[in-house]
Enzyme design. Structure first.
Site, PDB file in Angstrom:
ATOM      1  N   GLU A 288       0.850  -1.204   0.000  1.00  0.00           N
ATOM      2  CA  GLU A 288       0.000   0.000   0.000  1.00  0.00           C
ATOM      3  C   GLU A 288       0.888   1.256   0.000  1.00  0.00           C
ATOM      4  O   GLU A 288       0.782   2.131   0.867  1.00  0.00           O
ATOM      5  CB  GLU A 288      -0.984  -0.024   1.176  1.00  0.00           C
TER       6      GLU A 288
ATOM      7  N   TYR B 161     -11.380  -4.649   0.204  1.00  0.00           N
ATOM      8  CA  TYR B 161     -12.088  -5.225   1.350  1.00  0.00           C
ATOM      9  C   TYR B 161     -13.583  -5.009   1.190  1.00  0.00           C
ATOM     10  O   TYR B 161     -14.027  -3.985   0.653  1.00  0.00           O
ATOM     11  CB  TYR B 161     -11.610  -4.558   2.652  1.00  0.00           C
TER      12      TYR B 161
ATOM     13  N   GLU C 145      -4.816  -8.798  -0.726  1.00  0.00           N
ATOM     14  CA  GLU C 145      -5.621  -8.566   0.488  1.00  0.00           C
ATOM     15  C   GLU C 145      -7.085  -8.471   0.078  1.00  0.00           C
ATOM     16  O   GLU C 145      -7.443  -7.631  -0.757  1.00  0.00           O
ATOM     17  CB  GLU C 145      -5.192  -7.288   1.217  1.00  0.00           C
TER      18      GLU C 145
HETATM   19  O1  AHR Z   1      -5.128  -6.304   6.675  1.00  0.00           O
HETATM   20  C1  AHR Z   1      -5.077  -5.179   7.491  1.00  0.00           C
HETATM   21  C2  AHR Z   1      -4.449  -3.979   6.792  1.00  0.00           C
HETATM   22  O2  AHR Z   1      -5.249  -3.588   5.727  1.00  0.00           O
HETATM   23  C3  AHR Z   1      -3.097  -4.209   6.166  1.00  0.00           C
HETATM   24  O3  AHR Z   1      -2.064  -4.076   7.091  1.00  0.00           O
HETATM   25  C4  AHR Z   1      -3.025  -3.133   5.137  1.00  0.00           C
HETATM   26  O4  AHR Z   1      -2.227  -3.492   4.041  1.00  0.00           O
HETATM   27  C5  AHR Z   1      -4.482  -2.915   4.750  1.00  0.00           C
HETATM   28  O5  AHR Z   1      -4.810  -1.582   4.753  1.00  0.00           O
END
Ligand code: AHR
Length: 521
Positions: free
Chosen positions: A199, A267, A322
């Protein structure tokens, strides 16, 4: 839109995704699309991610050799057994945001000489560095999983990362391989997968894409391929969600020879300021989470389109390193530790997302669920004070879907029935299929509609299926989850709501359930 079974594979994906859905459709016909160029579903799509965050490493995986909990070199044996059974293909470590603060030399050598550090991203807690490079790479060997090391670009140096590569990978005499031997490891671990920062647009250094592209080139230049057959595989810190400009800038400015993968993070979070409870949620919140999860399909297609422009031969892979659901932490737990329960909603996220990855296997070659133990959409939860551990519904979905690892995708064409909530709609059904080396066919289906059973038909004659066995993951309520007192409330059971007659398969998929069918000759 008219169905066309002769469309090339990529057009097929667009067709599946963007076909308007017809309301009130009771039975959905799925068609197998003949495609001699269908890709292999890379096993690395089923990868995991373990960060120094909350109780993922310390108090999760790692309890220390002196613990009363049975362990191997300090790592819980029950976790090792569960992950082996899941066939986890790779494990990303040590972060996440933590990676860009981590200085790997702090985690090698005699335990009592390792410095204590503060985990500045995740709660400001002090860590003693007892879990370091040797612990992680030895664990990967035990798990038979490929390590994926995330290098520190944000607060590290080019030399530090180049040294890490030499320490883990170099056979001969060199300052770092000699140091490795001094620390008790003769043979290199031959680490193939390396992330160059994480990131970089945010916690990894708040860089602009152009600046990061140059930094990437510099770091990549000094990471040696010595003793690595086929070279090391370098992954650029990728876009957040729909930051297409980020992907475009990297693809435009980094030479193909220096770049094997570009990452993407997404996410399923409904609102960063008000994420909502992990276990007590309304249908409204459930629907919003599903919208966020389904967005993965569009994100992959649009990032892929940019990659296709600069890399029509498909040499650079898309790595979704992620993904997963993100809610408010469990009441009474440290807000920085991101500890959340895992319900049937998470099973829906997993089932749908893995189907999306499978169907985009041509460009998506690796993905990492965030995170393995006790953090975010974990597959395993452990007690903070006691010794118990549980497998979550997400674990069970990944277990059911592991059959797709390294199998050949069978492209499917269908128009999903709708799941409608307060005037908005989503495809209720996601499905993917594959055929393995033993010619066994697997079809995974997720029905996110919380109220409606959806009936699917599939003309399976071309697949020559004679016999079908199936499993289902379902429960009474979307909010249901496994607990330390009731660890098996949700687990896969045999599924029988299907019939196969003269090659035609008809399946009733219950509301909010995941079904995997195994078809053999
Ligand atoms: O998975 C938690 C966090 O989410 C990670 O450290 C980061 O890469 C993302 O923002």
């Amino acid at each position: 839109m008219k169905k066309n079974t002769l469309v090339p594979f990529f057009s097929l994906i667009l067709f599946v995704s963007y076909t308007p859905f017809f309301a009130q459709q009771q039975i959905t016909d799925i068609t197998v699309v003949e495609d001699s160029e269908a890709p292999i579903i890379n096993k690395h799509i089923y990868g995991h991610f373990a960060e120094h965050l909350g109780r993922c490493i310390y108090g999760g995986f790692y309890v220390g050799e002196e613990s009363v909990i049975p362990n191997t070199d300090g790592v819980r044996n029950d976790i090792i057994a569960a992950l082996k059974d899941l066939n986890i293909p790779n494990l990303r470590w040590p972060g996440g945001c933590f990676a860009d603060t981590y200085h790997w030399k702090d985690g090698i050598g005699p335990l009592n000489e390792r410095p204590e550090i503060v985990n500045t991203w995740w709660g400001g807690v002090t860590e003693d560095n007892s879990f370091g490079t040797h612990n992680f790479l030895n664990l990967c060997e035990v798990l038979e999983a490929e390590p994926y090391l995330s290098g520190n670009v944000g607060s590290g140096t080019v030399q530090e990362l180049a040294d890490w590569v030499q320490y883990t990978n170099f056979k001969g005499t060199s300052p770092m391989s000699d140091l490795r031997r001094e620390n008790g490891r003769d043979e290199p671990w031959s680490v193939k997968y390396w992330g160059i920062g994480n990131e970089a647009w945010g916690c990894g250094g708040n860089m602009r894409a152009e600046y990061y592209a140059d930094i990437y080139r510099k770091y990549a230049t000094f990471m040696s391929d010595a003793d690595m057959e086929g070279g090391i595989y370098k992954i650029a810190s990728g876009a957040s969600n729909d930051d297409y400009e980020w992907t475009e800038t990297l693809m435009k400015n980094i030479p193909r020879s220096m770049l094997q993968g570009v990452a993407l993070h997404h996410y399923s979070v409904i609102d960063w300021g008000a994420k909502g409870s992990d276990t007590e949620f309304t249908e409204d919140l459930y629907f919003k989470t599903m919208q966020e999860s389904w967005l993965m399909n569009e994100l992959i297609e649009k990032h892929t389109a940019i990659m296709d422009k600069y890399d029509p031969e498909g040499k650079v892979d898309l790595i979704v390193d992620e993904w997963g659901g993100w809610y408010d932490v469990q009441e009474g737990t440290n807000p920085s530790f991101l500890y959340q329960q895992n319900t049937m909603r998470d099973a829906m996220i997993a089932g749908m997302t893995l189907n999306i990855f499978n169907n985009h296997a041509k460009r998506v070659k690796m993905a990492n669920l965030a995170q393995t133990v006790n953090v975010l959409q974990a597959v395993i939860l452990t007690e903070e004070k006691g010794q118990k551990m549980i497998l979550t519904p997400t674990y069970h979905v990944m277990h059911m879907y592991k059959v797709h690892q390294d199998a050949k995708l069978i492209p499917l064409s269908f128009t999903s029935p709708e799941y409608t909530f307060e005037g908005s709609s989503l495809p209720a059904i996601s499905v993917s299929a594959s055929i393995n080396d033993d010619e066994v066919v697997h079809i995974s289906i997720t029905n996110i509609d919380p109220k409606k059973t959806n009936t699917l038909t599939l003309d399976a004659t071309s697949l020559h299926i004679k016999k079908i066995e199936a499993t289902v993951l379902k429960s009474e309520k979307l909010q249901d989850h496994n607990t330390f007192d009731n660890p098996d409330k949700i687990k896969p059971t045999e599924f029988k709501n299907f019939q196969l007659k003269k090659g035609k398969l008809e399946i009733d998929i219950p509301p909010f359930s995941v079904v995997v069918l195994k078809g053999s000759h």
